[in-house]
Scaffold this motif. Structure first.
Motif, PDB file in Angstrom:
ATOM      1  N   ALA A   8      49.974  46.443  24.753  1.00 34.02           N
ATOM      2  CA  ALA A   8      49.961  47.807  24.202  1.00 34.02           C
ATOM      3  C   ALA A   8      48.857  48.621  24.873  1.00 34.02           C
ATOM      4  O   ALA A   8      47.677  48.280  24.783  1.00 34.02           O
ATOM      5  CB  ALA A   8      49.749  47.753  22.696  1.00 34.02           C
ATOM      6  N   GLU A  35      42.971  49.449  15.081  1.00 34.42           N
ATOM      7  CA  GLU A  35      42.569  48.036  15.223  1.00 34.42           C
ATOM      8  C   GLU A  35      43.245  47.170  14.166  1.00 34.42           C
ATOM      9  O   GLU A  35      43.710  46.073  14.460  1.00 34.42           O
ATOM     10  CB  GLU A  35      41.043  47.923  15.033  1.00 34.42           C
ATOM     11  CG  GLU A  35      40.248  48.181  16.284  1.00 34.42           C
ATOM     12  CD  GLU A  35      38.771  47.871  16.030  1.00 34.42           C
ATOM     13  OE1 GLU A  35      38.093  48.746  15.470  1.00 34.42           O
ATOM     14  OE2 GLU A  35      38.335  46.770  16.388  1.00 34.42           O
ATOM     15  N   LEU A  56      46.924  46.632  15.026  1.00 31.55           N
ATOM     16  CA  LEU A  56      47.107  45.705  16.147  1.00 31.55           C
ATOM     17  C   LEU A  56      46.856  44.258  15.694  1.00 31.55           C
ATOM     18  O   LEU A  56      47.548  43.333  16.123  1.00 31.55           O
ATOM     19  CB  LEU A  56      46.177  46.079  17.311  1.00 31.55           C
ATOM     20  CG  LEU A  56      46.515  47.407  17.998  1.00 31.55           C
ATOM     21  CD1 LEU A  56      45.416  47.798  18.977  1.00 31.55           C
ATOM     22  CD2 LEU A  56      47.855  47.325  18.726  1.00 31.55           C
ATOM     23  N   ILE A 111      48.816  41.682  18.232  1.00 30.20           N
ATOM     24  CA  ILE A 111      48.837  42.126  19.644  1.00 30.20           C
ATOM     25  C   ILE A 111      47.423  42.014  20.211  1.00 30.20           C
ATOM     26  O   ILE A 111      46.500  42.689  19.754  1.00 30.20           O
ATOM     27  CB  ILE A 111      49.364  43.579  19.767  1.00 30.20           C
ATOM     28  CG1 ILE A 111      50.735  43.697  19.111  1.00 30.20           C
ATOM     29  CG2 ILE A 111      49.423  44.002  21.241  1.00 30.20           C
ATOM     30  CD1 ILE A 111      51.333  45.087  19.124  1.00 30.20           C
ATOM     31  N   VAL A 135      45.614  44.507  24.949  1.00 29.84           N
ATOM     32  CA  VAL A 135      45.507  45.930  24.590  1.00 29.84           C
ATOM     33  C   VAL A 135      44.571  46.626  25.577  1.00 29.84           C
ATOM     34  O   VAL A 135      43.554  46.057  25.993  1.00 29.84           O
ATOM     35  CB  VAL A 135      44.909  46.073  23.155  1.00 29.84           C
ATOM     36  CG1 VAL A 135      44.687  47.530  22.797  1.00 29.84           C
ATOM     37  CG2 VAL A 135      45.816  45.413  22.125  1.00 29.84           C
ATOM     38  N   ILE A 154      42.746  50.495  25.733  1.00 28.44           N
ATOM     39  CA  ILE A 154      42.613  51.807  25.081  1.00 28.44           C
ATOM     40  C   ILE A 154      41.855  52.763  25.994  1.00 28.44           C
ATOM     41  O   ILE A 154      40.694  52.521  26.338  1.00 28.44           O
ATOM     42  CB  ILE A 154      41.885  51.689  23.724  1.00 28.44           C
ATOM     43  CG1 ILE A 154      42.706  50.810  22.762  1.00 28.44           C
ATOM     44  CG2 ILE A 154      41.638  53.073  23.124  1.00 28.44           C
ATOM     45  CD1 ILE A 154      42.073  50.630  21.390  1.00 28.44           C
TER      46      ILE A 154
END
Ligand SMILES: Cc1ncc(COP(=O)(O)O)c(C=O)c1O
Length: 389
Positions: A176, A197, A200, A205, A208, A210
């Motif tokens: 993601a 958070e 996720l 997941i 990640v 960001i």
């Protein structure tokens, strides 16, 4: 056939070229127009309080910060050491240790966003990029350029991402990647990273990335008590901030910061420049670096904090004045963006307002003072009145 250098004693004298009087007049006219336009500048997040006279002499130097700011390149007419100082200032503000970050001076928020999402794609080539519907238009274009698969998330009325919609659209089996906003272009909405958070974690997941688009608020939030922690203490991998927005500059500029390790994936040594290619642009503007450096040095933390406080005070003043006079006006917490109903085309043009559908906004930047707001509210009232007659 090779040309041989001619042994001639003739000295070529280059005259300094001059503008014709007609072109000089044209230039003077433009200057006047731009100064006048700067007096009614309420709709875009650009600080019009500029004082860069000390830097005029640098305009006749061919400054170029090509390559990695931390490597001395063969191109010596550069401001790389000043660039590193600017980056250090932002790294400090965004709470990331000296050994842990890398960054560079960009030509604006869009380039910083592109850089963050480029690193995201290089780290997780099979990832999906999630971003909200009210995200800056640059993200759509960047996702296209980088050929990234995307999911666009709905927003709630404040302009923030609708986390329920995100939960519905999240694909647990794929990495993601996120572009989060601090704040959104039209409404100044700020992402809720702790909430993201939790989502996720619930979905399990772990892969990640960001990226945070903090074009305007990136430098403002650290100076506000109780503001959301949009910095590297949160699980953020990269942050882009525009330089010409809050600090102000005569040309678009900015910075991007990221975790040091993620850059190695895109780094290549280039003999031609004697440095590493790990930025988006090759040649990079080293003059705007001086503008940012000088603002940071002149204002310091206390001066920047005062400017932030002034913007928030003007935001409250504008909301009060507008609502007292019967207009709709609101702002998100920790934001200097006041959302109003879209006014007449004449006012939009005069005050250089950004619009989207039925709304427009004012952005209360450091140059905005009460008389300007009063004038705008007065003119808004007059146009409403003439509509009613
Ligand atoms: C939230 C946001 N991100 C990115 C940008 C793009 O910044 P720039 O115009 O510096 O490329 C803007 C510009 O207004 C913005 O509002």
């Amino acid at each position: 056939m090779l040309l041989r250098a001619q042994n001639t004693k003739t000295k070529v004298v280059m005259d300094t070229p001059q503008l014709s009087s007609e072109d000089q007049y044209k230039l003077d006219d433009l200057y006047q127009r731009l100064v006048e336009k700067s007096h009614t500048f309420l709709g875009y997040p650009t600080n019009a309080n500029l004082h860069n006279e000390e830097l005029a002499r640098f305009l006749n130097l061919t400054i170029n910060n090509v390559g990695d700011p931390y490597i001395k390149s063969n191109y010596g007419v550069n401001t790389l050491d000043f660039e590193c100082e600017v980056l250090e200032f932002f790294a400090d503000l965004l709470k990331i240790g000296k050994e842990d970050y890398w960054g560079y001076a960009t030509n604006g928020g869009t380039e910083g966003n592109m850089y963050g999402l480029y690193l995201a794609r290089e780290k997780y080539s099979n990832g999906i990029l999630y971003f909200s519907k009210e995200t800056h238009y640059s993200i759509h274009k960047i996702a296209n350029l980088l050929n990234m698969e995307t999911r666009i998330i709905q927003t709630v009325p404040s302009g923030e991402m609708d986390y329920e919609d995100l939960q519905n659209k999240l694909i647990s089996e794929r990495p993601a990647l996120f572009n989060l906003n601090a704040g959104t272009t039209m409404k100044g909405a700020i992402c809720d990273i702790p909430k993201l958070e939790r989502i996720l974690k619930e979905r399990g997941i772990k892969d990640v990335y960001i990226h945070c688009d903090a074009a305007l608020f990136g430098i403002m939030l650290p100076y506000m008590d109780g503001a959301p922690q949009i910095n590297f203490t949160a699980p953020i991998d990269s942050i882009s901030i525009s330089g010409h927005k809050f600090l102000g500059a005569p040309m678009p500029c900015g910075i991007v910061l990221c975790k040091k390790a993620s850059v190695d994936v895109v780094r290549r040594h280039i003999e031609y420049i004697g440095s590493h290619d790990c930025t988006i642009s090759g040649s990079r503007d080293g003059f705007s670096v001086l503008v940012l450096w000088m603002s940071i040095k002149k204002y310091g933390h206390s001066g920047i904090k005062k400017m932030v406080e002034h913007c928030l005070e003007m935001t409250q003043y504008a909301i009060c004045k507008l609502t007292e006079n019967g207009h709709t006006a609101w702002a998100n917490p920790y934001s200097n963006t006041v959302v109003i109903d879209k006014p007449s085309d004449a006012l939009i043009k005069k005050w250089q307002l950004a619009t989207e559908g039925s709304i427009a906004h004012l952005v209360l930047m450091p140059h905005v003072q009460k008389p300007i707001i009063d004038q705008f509210v007065k003119e808004l009232g007059l146009t409403e009145l003439s509509k009613a007659v």
